[in-house]
Design a protein around this motif. Structure first.
Motif, PDB file in Angstrom:
ATOM      1  N   LEU A  68       0.855  -1.192   0.000  1.00 49.04           N
ATOM      2  CA  LEU A  68       0.000   0.000   0.000  1.00 49.04           C
ATOM      3  C   LEU A  68       0.893   1.245   0.000  1.00 49.04           C
ATOM      4  CD1 LEU A  68      -2.562  -1.151   2.745  1.00 49.04           C
ATOM      5  CD2 LEU A  68      -2.906  -1.214   0.263  1.00 49.04           C
ATOM      6  N   PRO A  69       1.523   1.522  -1.131  1.00 51.30           N
ATOM      7  CA  PRO A  69       2.519   2.600  -1.175  1.00 51.30           C
ATOM      8  C   PRO A  69       1.974   4.000  -0.902  1.00 51.30           C
ATOM      9  CG  PRO A  69       2.017   1.799  -3.384  1.00 51.30           C
ATOM     10  CD  PRO A  69       1.381   0.849  -2.433  1.00 51.30           C
ATOM     11  N   ASP A  70       0.683   4.184  -0.989  1.00 48.11           N
ATOM     12  CA  ASP A  70       0.100   5.505  -0.725  1.00 48.11           C
ATOM     13  C   ASP A  70      -0.203   5.728   0.752  1.00 48.11           C
ATOM     14  OD1 ASP A  70       0.182   6.204  -3.411  1.00 48.11           O
ATOM     15  OD2 ASP A  70      -1.783   5.330  -3.828  1.00 48.11           O
ATOM     16  N   SER A  71       0.075   4.735   1.581  1.00 50.13           N
ATOM     17  CA  SER A  71      -0.196   4.867   3.009  1.00 50.13           C
ATOM     18  C   SER A  71       0.764   5.858   3.647  1.00 50.13           C
ATOM     19  CB  SER A  71      -0.064   3.513   3.714  1.00 50.13           C
ATOM     20  OG  SER A  71      -1.014   2.591   3.234  1.00 50.13           O
ATOM     21  N   LYS A  72       0.300   6.535   4.671  1.00 51.39           N
ATOM     22  CA  LYS A  72       1.115   7.450   5.451  1.00 51.39           C
ATOM     23  C   LYS A  72       1.339   6.831   6.827  1.00 51.39           C
ATOM     24  CE  LYS A  72       3.186  11.296   6.626  1.00 51.39           C
ATOM     25  NZ  LYS A  72       4.446  11.741   6.013  1.00 51.39           N
ATOM     26  N   VAL A  73       2.611   6.692   7.211  1.00 43.73           N
ATOM     27  CA  VAL A  73       2.971   6.033   8.464  1.00 43.73           C
ATOM     28  C   VAL A  73       3.715   7.007   9.364  1.00 43.73           C
ATOM     29  CG1 VAL A  73       4.273   4.145   9.529  1.00 43.73           C
ATOM     30  CG2 VAL A  73       3.143   3.789   7.317  1.00 43.73           C
ATOM     31  N   ILE A  74       3.355   7.006  10.640  1.00 43.26           N
ATOM     32  CA  ILE A  74       4.140   7.697  11.662  1.00 43.26           C
ATOM     33  C   ILE A  74       4.752   6.626  12.552  1.00 43.26           C
ATOM     34  CG2 ILE A  74       4.066   9.155  13.733  1.00 43.26           C
ATOM     35  CD1 ILE A  74       1.986  10.874  12.376  1.00 43.26           C
ATOM     36  N   LEU A  75       6.066   6.679  12.700  1.00 45.09           N
ATOM     37  CA  LEU A  75       6.815   5.722  13.506  1.00 45.09           C
ATOM     38  C   LEU A  75       7.421   6.448  14.700  1.00 45.09           C
ATOM     39  CD1 LEU A  75       8.285   2.936  13.940  1.00 45.09           C
ATOM     40  CD2 LEU A  75      10.081   3.816  12.419  1.00 45.09           C
ATOM     41  N   ILE A  76       7.207   5.911  15.898  1.00 43.06           N
ATOM     42  CA  ILE A  76       7.815   6.525  17.073  1.00 43.06           C
ATOM     43  C   ILE A  76       8.612   5.480  17.851  1.00 43.06           C
ATOM     44  CG2 ILE A  76       5.866   8.126  17.215  1.00 43.06           C
ATOM     45  CD1 ILE A  76       4.987   6.703  19.763  1.00 43.06           C
ATOM     46  N   ASP A  77       9.629   5.935  18.539  1.00 41.79           N
ATOM     47  CA  ASP A  77      10.435   5.033  19.360  1.00 41.79           C
ATOM     48  C   ASP A  77      11.076   5.826  20.492  1.00 41.79           C
ATOM     49  OD1 ASP A  77      11.639   2.022  19.003  1.00 41.79           O
ATOM     50  OD2 ASP A  77      13.042   3.329  20.064  1.00 41.79           O
ATOM     51  N   LYS A  78      11.227   5.181  21.635  1.00 43.59           N
ATOM     52  CA  LYS A  78      11.814   5.859  22.791  1.00 43.59           C
ATOM     53  C   LYS A  78      13.320   6.047  22.648  1.00 43.59           C
ATOM     54  CE  LYS A  78      12.214   1.455  25.275  1.00 43.59           C
ATOM     55  NZ  LYS A  78      11.727   0.674  26.440  1.00 43.59           N
ATOM     56  N   LYS A  79      13.927   5.303  21.735  1.00 35.53           N
ATOM     57  CA  LYS A  79      15.369   5.424  21.523  1.00 35.53           C
ATOM     58  C   LYS A  79      15.664   6.508  20.486  1.00 35.53           C
ATOM     59  CE  LYS A  79      15.832   0.450  22.421  1.00 35.53           C
ATOM     60  NZ  LYS A  79      16.200   0.565  23.837  1.00 35.53           N
ATOM     61  N   ALA A  80      16.939   6.858  20.377  1.00 32.48           N
ATOM     62  CA  ALA A  80      17.345   7.953  19.497  1.00 32.48           C
ATOM     63  C   ALA A  80      17.473   7.531  18.042  1.00 32.48           C
ATOM     64  CB  ALA A  80      18.668   8.551  19.974  1.00 32.48           C
ATOM     65  N   ALA A  81      17.457   6.223  17.777  1.00 35.59           N
ATOM     66  CA  ALA A  81      17.649   5.721  16.419  1.00 35.59           C
ATOM     67  C   ALA A  81      16.823   4.460  16.232  1.00 35.59           C
ATOM     68  CB  ALA A  81      19.120   5.431  16.159  1.00 35.59           C
ATOM     69  N   PRO A  82      16.478   4.115  14.990  1.00 34.92           N
ATOM     70  CA  PRO A  82      15.753   2.863  14.755  1.00 34.92           C
ATOM     71  C   PRO A  82      16.676   1.667  14.957  1.00 34.92           C
ATOM     72  CG  PRO A  82      16.257   3.941  12.674  1.00 34.92           C
ATOM     73  CD  PRO A  82      16.669   4.889  13.753  1.00 34.92           C
ATOM     74  N   GLY A  83      16.081   0.522  15.286  1.00 36.22           N
ATOM     75  CA  GLY A  83      16.876  -0.682  15.480  1.00 36.22           C
ATOM     76  C   GLY A  83      16.487  -1.477  16.704  1.00 36.22           C
ATOM     77  N   GLY A  84      15.581  -0.954  17.523  1.00 36.85           N
ATOM     78  CA  GLY A  84      15.138  -1.706  18.692  1.00 36.85           C
ATOM     79  C   GLY A  84      16.277  -2.009  19.646  1.00 36.85           C
ATOM     80  N   HIS A  85      16.341  -3.252  20.118  1.00 35.65           N
ATOM     81  CA  HIS A  85      17.352  -3.609  21.110  1.00 35.65           C
ATOM     82  C   HIS A  85      18.779  -3.525  20.564  1.00 35.65           C
ATOM     83  CE1 HIS A  85      17.347  -7.512  19.036  1.00 35.65           C
ATOM     84  NE2 HIS A  85      18.484  -7.781  19.658  1.00 35.65           N
ATOM     85  N   TRP A  86      18.918  -3.520  19.226  1.00 32.07           N
ATOM     86  CA  TRP A  86      20.259  -3.393  18.641  1.00 32.07           C
ATOM     87  C   TRP A  86      20.901  -2.055  19.002  1.00 32.07           C
ATOM     88  CZ3 TRP A  86      22.595  -7.493  16.605  1.00 32.07           C
ATOM     89  CH2 TRP A  86      21.801  -8.555  16.155  1.00 32.07           C
ATOM     90  N   VAL A  87      20.107  -1.054  19.260  1.00 36.76           N
ATOM     91  CA  VAL A  87      20.653   0.261  19.623  1.00 36.76           C
ATOM     92  C   VAL A  87      21.453   0.173  20.915  1.00 36.76           C
ATOM     93  CG1 VAL A  87      20.059   2.637  20.263  1.00 36.76           C
ATOM     94  CG2 VAL A  87      18.778   1.479  18.441  1.00 36.76           C
ATOM     95  N   ASP A  88      20.967  -0.626  21.861  1.00 33.43           N
ATOM     96  CA  ASP A  88      21.609  -0.730  23.183  1.00 33.43           C
ATOM     97  C   ASP A  88      22.391  -2.015  23.369  1.00 33.43           C
ATOM     98  OD1 ASP A  88      20.585   1.729  24.043  1.00 33.43           O
ATOM     99  OD2 ASP A  88      18.705   0.827  24.682  1.00 33.43           O
ATOM    100  N   ALA A  89      22.509  -2.827  22.337  1.00 30.76           N
ATOM    101  CA  ALA A  89      23.225  -4.097  22.460  1.00 30.76           C
ATOM    102  C   ALA A  89      24.724  -3.859  22.661  1.00 30.76           C
ATOM    103  CB  ALA A  89      22.996  -4.953  21.215  1.00 30.76           C
ATOM    104  N   TYR A  90      25.413  -4.856  23.206  1.00 31.98           N
ATOM    105  CA  TYR A  90      26.850  -4.753  23.430  1.00 31.98           C
ATOM    106  C   TYR A  90      27.601  -4.684  22.102  1.00 31.98           C
ATOM    107  CZ  TYR A  90      25.711  -9.787  23.352  1.00 31.98           C
ATOM    108  OH  TYR A  90      25.187 -11.026  23.048  1.00 31.98           O
ATOM    109  N   GLY A  91      28.731  -4.023  22.122  1.00 41.94           N
ATOM    110  CA  GLY A  91      29.442  -3.703  20.887  1.00 41.94           C
ATOM    111  C   GLY A  91      29.943  -4.894  20.101  1.00 41.94           C
ATOM    112  N   PHE A  92      30.139  -6.048  20.757  1.00 48.56           N
ATOM    113  CA  PHE A  92      30.685  -7.211  20.050  1.00 48.56           C
ATOM    114  C   PHE A  92      29.608  -8.185  19.589  1.00 48.56           C
ATOM    115  CE2 PHE A  92      30.874  -7.913  24.630  1.00 48.56           C
ATOM    116  CZ  PHE A  92      30.319  -9.164  24.806  1.00 48.56           C
ATOM    117  N   VAL A  93      28.335  -7.799  19.733  1.00 48.12           N
ATOM    118  CA  VAL A  93      27.263  -8.701  19.339  1.00 48.12           C
ATOM    119  C   VAL A  93      27.217  -8.864  17.821  1.00 48.12           C
ATOM    120  CG1 VAL A  93      25.472  -6.927  19.121  1.00 48.12           C
ATOM    121  CG2 VAL A  93      24.820  -9.258  19.745  1.00 48.12           C
TER     122      VAL A  93
END
Length: 368
Positions: free
Chosen positions: A32-57
């Motif tokens: 549905l390419p004509d859809s309008k989406v608003i995405l929100i997240d409590k973190k500063a960047a997209p990626g979920g738990h990957w944002v806060d994961a340890y550096g060697f993961v």
């Protein structure tokens, strides 16, 4: 602080910018390419738990089976072969690659005006039951400086269910006496990256890894492979042994269900059958695992795990206590005897790897 407000409108309001919401948005905007989406997240960047994961993961499974349909996580196959000498189905994305991948996707959709992304924002779930018939929803910035009223024409999508809970975001859930040194894998990695006295001192310590999931396994591999910690200076608290997929065996997602069907739903027979085929492995051949979360482990990693000989199998830890001022002891559930630490409190570091990851009860607690 003075708070500002703004009114918005969209077809879909998606809460959470982790892997599952990213896959949903990708499919939605493809169909549905004509859809309008608003995405929100409590973190500063997209990626979920990957944002806060340890550096060697690294991703625990091949990159080709993870991510969004419209964009290859492993990238161009020819480039991968020529520049990294890696077969596409052997590539396992790093944290940096994961964040770049999801960040590029969001940037692309924002540029196409199909998506608006609001980082550092939280949805007001407490108002969800009070939404009026016009589909009005509310969210705000984490610091409270902005609040938003959103008219949602189609659906609210809660992408936080099944959220992966990691040690960085979840402290130990039992008492720890003052003076006991506890570090997350993030802190271990960050300190080791520093130059100077802190790093030097880290290399002289002994380590007690709490938890037998993939995070605990990764920590043990990192301690030996990168920090060069002798395995005699590592202890491992294993509440329950787990079956692991052999990452070198080329297994398929449906191998375990097929084996269960062949073995009349006998989980032990199915597991032993897959072990015989080389698709499942376990830490100790003399101990039958009782947990089936199936982390993916490479054989060279399994070899390092087996080098650790100080294994404590007394159930879940319930407290870490300071003893006689300079020593430390770990208490356990179900009347198991405590374990006296193998180093003085000043040189003993407990590595917190006990968070539930994706295997948590958040979905159930929300009525799912």
């Amino acid at each position: 602080m003075t708070s500002s407000s703004k009114e918005l409108e969209c077809d879909y309001l998606v809460v959470g910018a982790g892997a599952a919401p990213m896959a949903f948005i990708d499919t939605l905007l493809t169909e549905l390419p004509d859809s309008k989406v608003i995405l929100i997240d409590k973190k500063a960047a997209p990626g979920g738990h990957w944002v806060d994961a340890y550096g060697f993961v690294r991703l625990h499974q091949p990159s080709i089976v993870y991510g969004i349909s419209s964009q290859q996580l492993e990238g161009n196959w020819l480039k991968l072969l020529l520049t990294k000498l890696t077969l596409p189905w052997k590539h396992r994305a790093s944290k940096k690659e994961m964040l770049t991948y999801f960040g590029n996707f969001v940037d692309k959709k924002v540029a196409s005006k199909q998506l608006d992304f609001y980082p550092n924002s939280i949805y007001k779930f407490e108002t969800k039951g009070k939404v009026d018939q016009d589909g009005i929803h509310y969210f705000s910035s984490v610091d409270g400086s902005m609040s938003y009223k959103v008219k949602v024409n189609s659906k609210l999508v809660d992408g936080t269910r099944g959220e992966c809970i990691i040690p960085h975001d979840s402290p130990l859930q039992f008492p720890v006496d003052e003076g006991v040194r506890v570090m997350t894998p993030n802190q271990i990695y960050d300190t080791h990256q520093e130059k100077g006295d802190k790093r030097s001192v880290m290399l002289k310590n002994k380590y007690v890894v709490l938890g037998a999931g993939k995070t605990g396994m990764d920590a043990i591999v990192y301690l030996q492979r990168k920090m060069k910690i002798d395995p005699v200076n590592i202890a491992w608290v294993i509440p329950n042994d787990v079956w692991m997929f052999n990452g070198s065996a080329g297994g398929r997602p449906w191998d375990f269900p097929e084996s269960m069907a062949k073995c009349s739903n006998d989980i032990d027979k199915a597991s032993f059958s897959l072990e015989k085929e080389g698709k499942l492995v376990r830490l100790d051949k003399n101990i039958t695992p009782t947990r089936f979360r199936f982390p993916v482990t490479q054989l060279n990693e399994l070899k390092l795990l087996r080098k650790v000989k100080t294994i404590i199998r007394r159930g879940r830890a319930t407290a870490i206590r300071r003893k006689n001022n300079s020593h430390v002891t770990v208490e356990f559930e179900s009347n198991h005897l405590p374990w006296d630490g193998f180093a003085p409190i000043e040189t003993c570091i407990f590595v917190h790897a006990t968070s539930p990851g994706p295997s948590n009860d958040r979905f159930d607690s929300m009525g799912g």
